[in-house]
Design an enzyme around this catalytic site. Sequence first.
Site, PDB file in Angstrom:
ATOM      1  N   CYS A 140      56.600  38.552  40.184  1.00 55.11           N
ATOM      2  CA  CYS A 140      55.690  37.295  40.573  1.00 55.11           C
ATOM      3  C   CYS A 140      56.709  36.078  40.606  1.00 55.11           C
ATOM      4  O   CYS A 140      56.123  34.859  40.748  1.00 55.11           O
ATOM      5  CB  CYS A 140      54.649  37.002  39.620  1.00 55.11           C
ATOM      6  N   TYR A 189      54.636  46.823  31.528  1.00 58.05           N
ATOM      7  CA  TYR A 189      53.937  45.684  31.587  1.00 58.05           C
ATOM      8  C   TYR A 189      52.671  45.984  32.441  1.00 58.05           C
ATOM      9  O   TYR A 189      52.407  45.432  33.703  1.00 58.05           O
ATOM     10  CB  TYR A 189      54.763  44.670  32.149  1.00 58.05           C
ATOM     11  N   GLN A 229      44.880  40.879  38.598  1.00 58.96           N
ATOM     12  CA  GLN A 229      45.234  40.159  39.582  1.00 58.96           C
ATOM     13  C   GLN A 229      44.055  39.157  40.184  1.00 58.96           C
ATOM     14  O   GLN A 229      42.943  39.666  40.472  1.00 58.96           O
ATOM     15  CB  GLN A 229      45.908  41.115  40.906  1.00 58.96           C
ATOM     16  N   CYS A 249      37.017  22.543  46.324  1.00 57.18           N
ATOM     17  CA  CYS A 249      37.867  23.344  46.063  1.00 57.18           C
ATOM     18  C   CYS A 249      37.860  24.653  47.265  1.00 57.18           C
ATOM     19  O   CYS A 249      36.701  25.455  47.325  1.00 57.18           O
ATOM     20  CB  CYS A 249      38.189  23.937  44.881  1.00 57.18           C
ATOM     21  N   ASP A 286      56.516  45.681  36.369  1.00 53.67           N
ATOM     22  CA  ASP A 286      55.635  44.733  36.772  1.00 53.67           C
ATOM     23  C   ASP A 286      55.629  43.539  35.692  1.00 53.67           C
ATOM     24  O   ASP A 286      54.636  43.239  34.892  1.00 53.67           O
ATOM     25  CB  ASP A 286      54.335  44.953  37.151  1.00 53.67           C
ATOM     26  N   CYS A 304      41.666  21.112  52.550  1.00 52.30           N
ATOM     27  CA  CYS A 304      40.827  20.897  51.377  1.00 52.30           C
ATOM     28  C   CYS A 304      40.968  19.331  51.011  1.00 52.30           C
ATOM     29  O   CYS A 304      41.984  18.636  51.067  1.00 52.30           O
ATOM     30  CB  CYS A 304      41.586  21.494  49.992  1.00 52.30           C
TER      31      CYS A 304
END
Length: 472
Positions: A426, A333, A300, A165, A399, A74
């Site tokens: 995460c 969650y 997501q 991007c 989660d 990039c």
Amino acid sequence: MKKGQVFEGVVAYTDFPNKGVVEVENETRSVIVKNTIPGQTVSFSVNKLRKGKAEGRLLEILEKAPAELDTPYCEHFRSCGGCTYQSLPYEEQLALKSTQVQKLLAPVITNWSDTLFEGIKPSPNQFSYRNKMEFTFGDAYKDGPLALGMHKRGSFYDIVPVSGCQIVDEDYRKILAFVQEYFDTHKIPFYHRLRHTGYLRHLLVRKAVKTGEILIDLVTASESELPENTPDEQTLLDGMTKGLLALDYTGKVTGILHTRNTGVADTIANEGTDILYGQDYFFEELLGLKFKISPFSFFQTNSLGAEVLYETARDYIGSSLDDNADQVVFDLYSGTGTIAQMLSPVAKKVVGVEIIEEAVEAAKENAVLNGLTNCEFIAGDVLKVLDEIAEKPDFIVLDPPRDGIHPKALEKIIRYGVKRMVYISCKPTSLARDLETLQARGYEVKRVCCVDMFPGTVHVETVVLLSQSNDL
């Protein structure tokens, strides 16, 4: 070593998430320098000294790491704060993330072994994988021209226009370029985060990978912040909408929105959203299920990567449910209910709990959309809602958000005494902390696997299967 001193050194290793550790010649302590890669020779200034630890601010990369590419993928890589690892070949990125997670979890998991850890699964796409981007209006330098893009690395104020991007597809880049040029032509000021003046704040773009549907949302301050010599707000918004609809897309625009946000915090807050064109939602598909997604509901951000993540979780869960369809599953969650709906066919009932009401409403709609009748979704804090649910779970899926599970909520979860649970994380540092508690209360880790949902960045997802120690 003193604060403000400048040193040079080689990055020995990088701890999660982006903490490069540099050994300095003739100094007794190492220095943490963020946004670096193992093997780089860097110069930095010491900016923090506390309790035997030191942190430095990166000044310059003097020599690349041996594994680094000659030319990053990039063009904005060095200036944009989005993709720390994009100068590494993808295989090296995966190896680095895998090593970081193992380093965090191995000392914590009491029965750790090489066979317990099942490695890291790559994202199906290394580039153009994002289905959501939040761009910010500002200037590239003080009093410079209008810019629309991402925050400059290490800066709260400067904005990097990211017309090239690579983690989004061409439709995002077309939208970005048009919106910046349109408002620059009309001399519309951005919202200044210090003075709290100006009109333009953020541009939210979401695009489904499977359906190609696009949702565009312009976030602004009050109409009163528009200069006197510019068109009125509705005329401006109509012109933007007309221009956006005239662009040549690979996907299809299903909605163009305008959200008002008058708060001083540099975040997107919805104080009211108007539909300028179409509708205020779009559809995405995952693992044969269809999902209706609104502008601010959680979903997501890598659709194809999410399929890998949820297939991994389903594999872990499926081996535990043993095809017994007479079980109650808690999806805590639960977001927009993706996991709950995935488990619906193999469970008696699935109960999802999520604190964001908009996401819960979306989950309910999605269950109807997919013809699922045994899913219940409850809006509220897991810590409080668990006391109000009559059913007792046979299996639990966790989660949680980035900070992990509240200690009191984790205690309530443990007291259910389910034989097995799956934890999707995460943030491996939060996962490591929660695993210590779970193991202390009688659970044992059975399987661990990472999934790379965010190529080029420092982030990684981890899936863990736990069972009670006496459940052999």
